[in-house]
Write an enzyme that holds these catalytic residues in place. Structure first.
Site, PDB file in Angstrom:
ATOM      1  N   HIS A  37       0.885  -1.191  -0.040  1.00 13.40           N
ATOM      2  CA  HIS A  37       0.122  -0.113  -0.033  1.00 13.40           C
ATOM      3  C   HIS A  37       0.907   0.993  -0.053  1.00 13.40           C
ATOM      4  O   HIS A  37       2.191   1.285   0.579  1.00 13.40           O
ATOM      5  CB  HIS A  37      -0.794   0.053   1.162  1.00 13.40           C
ATOM      6  CG  HIS A  37      -2.091   0.871   0.956  1.00 13.40           C
ATOM      7  ND1 HIS A  37      -1.916   2.252   1.260  1.00 13.40           N
ATOM      8  CD2 HIS A  37      -3.478   0.912   0.626  1.00 13.40           C
ATOM      9  CE1 HIS A  37      -3.197   2.836   0.945  1.00 13.40           C
ATOM     10  NE2 HIS A  37      -4.023   2.153   0.661  1.00 13.40           N
ATOM     11  N   HIS A  38       0.527   2.292  -0.785  1.00 11.37           N
ATOM     12  CA  HIS A  38       1.243   3.270  -0.855  1.00 11.37           C
ATOM     13  C   HIS A  38       1.251   4.109   0.585  1.00 11.37           C
ATOM     14  O   HIS A  38       2.297   5.182   0.725  1.00 11.37           O
ATOM     15  CB  HIS A  38       0.394   4.543  -1.709  1.00 11.37           C
ATOM     16  CG  HIS A  38       1.576   5.208  -2.495  1.00 11.37           C
ATOM     17  ND1 HIS A  38       2.546   5.919  -1.989  1.00 11.37           N
ATOM     18  CD2 HIS A  38       1.348   5.804  -3.723  1.00 11.37           C
ATOM     19  CE1 HIS A  38       3.102   6.830  -2.696  1.00 11.37           C
ATOM     20  NE2 HIS A  38       2.393   6.579  -3.891  1.00 11.37           N
TER      21      HIS A  38
END
Length: 478
Positions: free
Chosen positions: A147-148
């Site tokens: 996930h960013h």
């Protein structure tokens, strides 16, 4: 080996998310805004599976963030915490598959698209790694998605550079930090911590208020500064931009990957020839490809909205997390001359970097982090109106290995936060590797689009040509 040598890396060790990380995490409320970042590594051979598992176990001790899950506030607002997952299971996070079909690059990218589009489990540490075997000539690939909110591109490279090995052989002398202890965080713990953060922000806000009052001593200067900032806000927020291309107007939740490579020396030569940066040449090549694609599809345009990340990471900042701002360009698609296009991009990028409000979202982040995901998504128009988002991340400039396999290429793929195309470039040991993630509804002829990008890059690379040395060409991997 000393006790100090067995400490984990100083990477992504903040106990809770920053406001910007939080905004990215909550973006998953809308599946069109899902913030999954990916990296595809191509290996010269299949790594030993047991060594690969051991490398992941070691890496998750060296970088405990990979053992941590997100613990959100019970009210779904404010910044979430990171906590070592008491149920961490490496068997879940590391997978192994074999390509079907012809084992081609196209087959590999299709498989990676499917892996990337599958949502991460929010109840576990937000990452997955997949070894992909069955490539020609005994090669293999590894696909890492995360996930960013865990890190930005530069932070990811900083982490990978320390977790990859500089040699093919096993290194028995590397640090061996202990496994981190599981952490249990209650709802009361999170709310108490969030309130404490807000209390600690009060002196800063008072200081800003006092400075604002003092500025009234020079009202003309204060007014001028306020007006400059006020004019900058709509530009940074994307409220003032060219209209999106009608050819790329449709959006979906379908991701399509393309991979390209070009000798970094050729990009550098083109930058030197035009007295521009490598990033300027990279953007001009992308925009040249968009111009050719629009012409072939019978829909020529003059400009289109483009967003670029601007790193605001300082040397003293933690290596993980996100330290980025947003720059806005009116991408000069209609400029056919590659030299003029490079110079136009150069001037626009310089202007974007010096916008008074360039750090707007980091400034507002502390307030926006308190908004529920459903409310935050009302601001998604600032990204969904972009036809192109493009980033350029410095890579690892030396040879690296994973479990005995040499890393030949590293192709990054960013998410599609409502934009038509996300382009990301990483330079790995002398080769610029470009990964494109295109919305399947926006780019309807992916093969033609790829051919046009090759032609667009060849235009700018040719700017460095002379009688003795001819530049290389962008190559599509398929």
């Amino acid at each position: 080996m000393t006790e100090n040598a067995d400490r984990p890396l100083d990477w992504a060790n903040e106990p809770h998310m920053s406001p910007v990380d939080t905004i990215m995490w909550r973006g998953d409320t809308d599946r069109r805004m899902r913030g999954t970042i990916s990296m595809l590594e191509i290996y010269d051979c299949a790594p030993d599976w047991d060594r690969l598992i051991a490398a992941h176990e070691w890496g998750s001790r060296m970088a405990p963030r990979f053992r941590q899950r997100v613990v959100d506030s019970p009210i779904g607002a404010g910044t979430p915490s990171w906590a070592v997952d008491p149920d961490f299971d490496l068997h879940y996070h590391v997978r192994r598959i074999r390509l079907g079909g012809d084992g081609s690059m196209r087959e590999l990218l299709s498989t990676c698209e499917q892996l990337a589009m599958t949502a991460l489990d929010a109840a576990r540490p937000p990452w997955e790694g997949t070894l992909i075997e069955g490539l020609p000539d005994g090669k293999a690939a590894y696909f890492l998605k995360a996930h960013h909110a865990l890190t930005d591109g530069l932070g990811a490279i900083l982490g990978l550079a320390q977790l990859h090995s500089p040699t093919r052989e096993h290194n028995p002398g590397k640090p061996q930090p202990p496994s981190p202890d599981p952490v249990h965080i209650s709802a009361v713990d999170i709310i108490t911590r969030q309130l404490d953060e807000e209390m600690r922000r009060i002196p800063h806000r008072i200081d800003m208020t006092i400075k604002g009052i003092r500025s009234l001593v020079s009202p003309r200067q204060a007014l001028s500064t306020a007006l400059r900032y006020g004019r900058s806000v709509p530009r940074v927020a994307g409220l003032v931009s060219p209209p999106g291309s009608p050819l790329l107007a449709n959006r979906s939740i379908s991701w399509r990957f393309s991979a390209f490579e070009v000798p970094f020396a050729d990009l550098k030569a083109a930058a030197t020839a035009t007295r521009a940066s490598i990033n300027d040449v990279y953007l001009a090549g992308l925009l040249g490809g968009f111009r050719i694609y629009h012409e072939k599809m019978g829909t020529a345009i003059e400009a289109m909205p483009v967003a670029i990340p601007i790193s605001v990471r300082r040397p003293e900042d933690p290596a993980g997390g996100n330290r980025i701002a947003v720059g806005r360009l009116a991408g000069p698609v209609g400029i056919a001359d590659p030299f003029e296009r490079v110079l136009t991009v150069r001037e626009q990028v310089r202007a974007a970097r010096h916008e008074p409000a360039v750090d707007l979202f980091n400034t507002l982040g502390a307030v926006m982090a308190w908004l529920p995901g459903s409310v935050l998504m009302q601001f998604s128009g600032t990204t969904s109106q972009n036809d192109l988002q493009a980033s350029n991340v410095p890579g690892i400039p030396w040879e690296t290995y994973v479990a005995g396999a040499k890393v030949e290429r590293m192709f990054p793929f960013g998410p599609l936060p409502g934009c038509a195309v996300m382009a990301t470039m990483i330079t790995h040991n002398g080769t610029a590797c470009i990964g494109l993630n295109s919305d399947g509804a926006a780019v309807t002829d992916i093969d033609l689009f790829a051919d046009c990008l090759v032609a667009g890059f060849d235009e700018v690379l040719a700017l460095a040509a002379d009688d003795d040395v001819q530049p290389g060409s962008l190559q599509r991997l398929q």
